[in-house]
Write a protein that holds these residues in place. Structure first.
Motif, PDB file in Angstrom:
ATOM      1  N   THR A 155       0.838  -1.200   0.000  1.00  0.00           N
ATOM      2  CA  THR A 155       0.000   0.000   0.000  1.00  0.00           C
ATOM      3  C   THR A 155       0.874   1.252   0.000  1.00  0.00           C
ATOM      4  O   THR A 155       1.327   1.686  -1.048  1.00  0.00           O
ATOM      5  CB  THR A 155      -0.963  -0.017   1.203  1.00  0.00           C
ATOM      6  N   ALA A 156       1.162   1.794   1.182  1.00  0.00           N
ATOM      7  CA  ALA A 156       1.851   3.079   1.247  1.00  0.00           C
ATOM      8  C   ALA A 156       3.362   2.975   1.324  1.00  0.00           C
ATOM      9  O   ALA A 156       4.076   3.921   0.985  1.00  0.00           O
ATOM     10  CB  ALA A 156       1.334   3.875   2.454  1.00  0.00           C
ATOM     11  N   GLY A 157       3.887   1.839   1.796  1.00  0.00           N
ATOM     12  CA  GLY A 157       5.329   1.718   1.963  1.00  0.00           C
ATOM     13  C   GLY A 157       5.886   2.532   3.104  1.00  0.00           C
ATOM     14  O   GLY A 157       7.094   2.791   3.173  1.00  0.00           O
ATOM     15  N   GLY A 158       5.030   2.941   4.050  1.00  0.00           N
ATOM     16  CA  GLY A 158       5.482   3.797   5.139  1.00  0.00           C
ATOM     17  C   GLY A 158       6.466   3.135   6.072  1.00  0.00           C
ATOM     18  O   GLY A 158       7.317   3.803   6.666  1.00  0.00           O
ATOM     19  N   GLY A 159       6.379   1.815   6.240  1.00  0.00           N
ATOM     20  CA  GLY A 159       7.310   1.121   7.119  1.00  0.00           C
ATOM     21  C   GLY A 159       8.738   1.222   6.625  1.00  0.00           C
ATOM     22  O   GLY A 159       9.662   1.555   7.384  1.00  0.00           O
ATOM     23  N   ALA A 160       8.943   0.920   5.342  1.00  0.00           N
ATOM     24  CA  ALA A 160      10.288   1.013   4.774  1.00  0.00           C
ATOM     25  C   ALA A 160      10.789   2.450   4.776  1.00  0.00           C
ATOM     26  O   ALA A 160      11.980   2.709   5.038  1.00  0.00           O
ATOM     27  CB  ALA A 160      10.286   0.455   3.350  1.00  0.00           C
TER      28      ALA A 160
END
Length: 449
Positions: A155-160
């Motif tokens: 989805t957003a890739g916020g973790g990476a």
């Protein structure tokens, strides 16, 4: 299979059975499954957790550090990436339950069926297995090794992105980053006689454009000459009939130059003389299938449509989402300008909802590249040719280009076309022997660090 293989497979199945499904609307996510996944990883890999430093970032993303033994070990670190989330499923479309992780068949034909078997728990668990094995053997890397596992890549890739912010805040630059990407494949390029390890040296940009047509509305029994839905359909049709132009970007030229010695004449001559043959190849390749088309042009396709709230109501607003994947050399700005020009209708609103430009291109020569090619040869087979290419989809690795010049995208599994087609679709699966051999790739890469 050995007892160790059986134990590794059991751990893989256990993690596949946890439905870590991500959604764009995070209110739909069942975070308890992500909590269960993180706890199960700790339970299944005790040696790894006794040795590596572990941080949970942005709620559920994982960052591990394996300290190196050499002086200045913090310099030139390796990062192995994967993600623990998977895309949603439509269970009735599957031949086997998507989260049962059933093994179908025997011997070399045995397949493990599950959502995430390839994308991307296959890589994540293979990395964990490789590190657990190396720790158990007493190995310590000379240079630091990081494991980076995002929790919302789909989805957003916020973790990476949050992990990159942490590393950048600590002043860490990375010598080599490897994330999911191309696989070992056969026959993707016509005429190639050997299996190829497709290593993404760049990935296409991604953007979403909203096309909106508006009208006054009313009863469907008295439609106007040009309803909003018709105006929108005409705009979509224009985009479909006038695709982005074809061209051969530098990483694709490098792909052809690498595989040319493994093709028969006259195709070899064609690939070795792209200065002459390139424009013709760029026009031919779109007719050889979706993957070849995506290698030589920016693609655009309507993915979501909305109109009236009822079947007998004229739409006051008709809207389409256009998913665009940008070839190296194109930008969000240039693509948006072309969409407006091709649509050619001032009554169609064109809005860029979100977008990111193509990633920088990592080198396909030098020590980091050679480490990947050596690991492919040592773990997966001498006959495999490692070649650069453009990653067709987006991945979490795009965030890491801010702190490394050597970011690559490769999934170390020998996949058939049918297996690749099942990604993000029903009946995702991986052959057991293929997955087990992939562990060796990560082990070889870490051992060289």
């Amino acid at each position: 299979m050995t007892p160790d293989d059986d134990a590794a497979l059991a751990r893989f199945r256990a993690l596949l059975q946890i439905p870590t499904v991500s959604h764009t609307d995070e209110d739909l996510i069942e975070w308890r499954h992500f909590d269960d996944f993180l706890a199960e990883v700790v339970r299944l890999y005790p040696r790894l957790h006794d040795t590596l430093d572990r941080e949970v970032i942005d709620g559920h993303a994982l960052l591990y550090r394996w300290p190196g033994s050499a002086p200045a070990a913090e310099s030139d670190p390796l990062v192995l990436m994967a993600h623990l989330d998977v895309v949603p499923v439509v269970e009735e479309e599957w031949a086997h339950p998507p989260f049962a992780a059933e093994i179908i068949g025997e011997g070399e034909d045995a397949e493990l069926h599950a959502r995430g078997a390839i994308d991307d728990k296959g890589s994540l668990v293979a990395i964990l297995e490789a590190v657990e094995q190396l720790v158990a053997s007493g190995f310590t890397p000379a240079r630091d090794v990081y494991l980076s596992f995002g929790h919302n890549e789909e989805t957003a890739g916020g973790g990476a992105r949050a992990i990159v912010d942490v590393l950048r805040g600590r002043g860490i630059r990375l010598a080599l980053v490897i994330d999911e990407g191309g696989a070992v494949v056969d026959g993707v390029v016509p005429g190639v006689s050997v299996p190829t390890a497709m290593v993404g040296v760049a990935e296409r940009g991604v953007m979403t454009v909203l096309l909106t047509a508006r009208e006054n509305g009313g009863h469907a029994s008295t439609p106007p000459a040009m309803p909003a839905t018709v105006r929108l359909a005409r705009a979509i049709d224009r985009l479909h009939r006038h695709p982005f132009p074809t061209r051969i970007a530098p990483p694709v030229r490098a792909l052809f130059a690498t595989i040319a010695p493994h093709t028969p004449q006259p195709l070899r001559w064609v690939f070795q003389n792209l200065a002459v043959t390139g424009p013709l190849l760029a026009k031919v390749f779109p007719h050889l299938g979706p993957e070849m088309n995506a290698l030589v042009r920016t693609t655009a396709v309507a993915t979501e449509l909305s109109g009236a709230p009822g079947e007998n109501v004229l739409a006051t607003t008709a809207r389409a989402s256009i998913n665009i994947r940008l070839l190296t050399g194109d930008t969000v700005e240039s693509a948006a300008a072309r969409v407006r020009r091709v649509v050619g209708d001032p009554q169609i609103e064109v809005e860029v909802r979100h977008g990111s430009d193509p990633s920088p291109v990592s080198p396909w020569r030098g020590e980091p590249w050679q480490r990947i090619a050596t690991a492919v040869r040592d773990a997966l087979g001498d006959e495999i040719v490692t070649t650069p290419y453009i990653q067709l989809g987006a991945s979490d690795s795009r965030w890491f280009t801010a702190i490394s010049e050597n970011v690559y995208r490769f999934t170390p599994f020998h996949l058939t076309r049918a297996e690749r087609d099942a990604l993000h679709s029903h009946n995702e699966r991986i052959r057991v022997g293929v997955w087990l051999r992939g562990i060796g790739f990560y082990r070889a890469l870490v051992a060289a660090s």
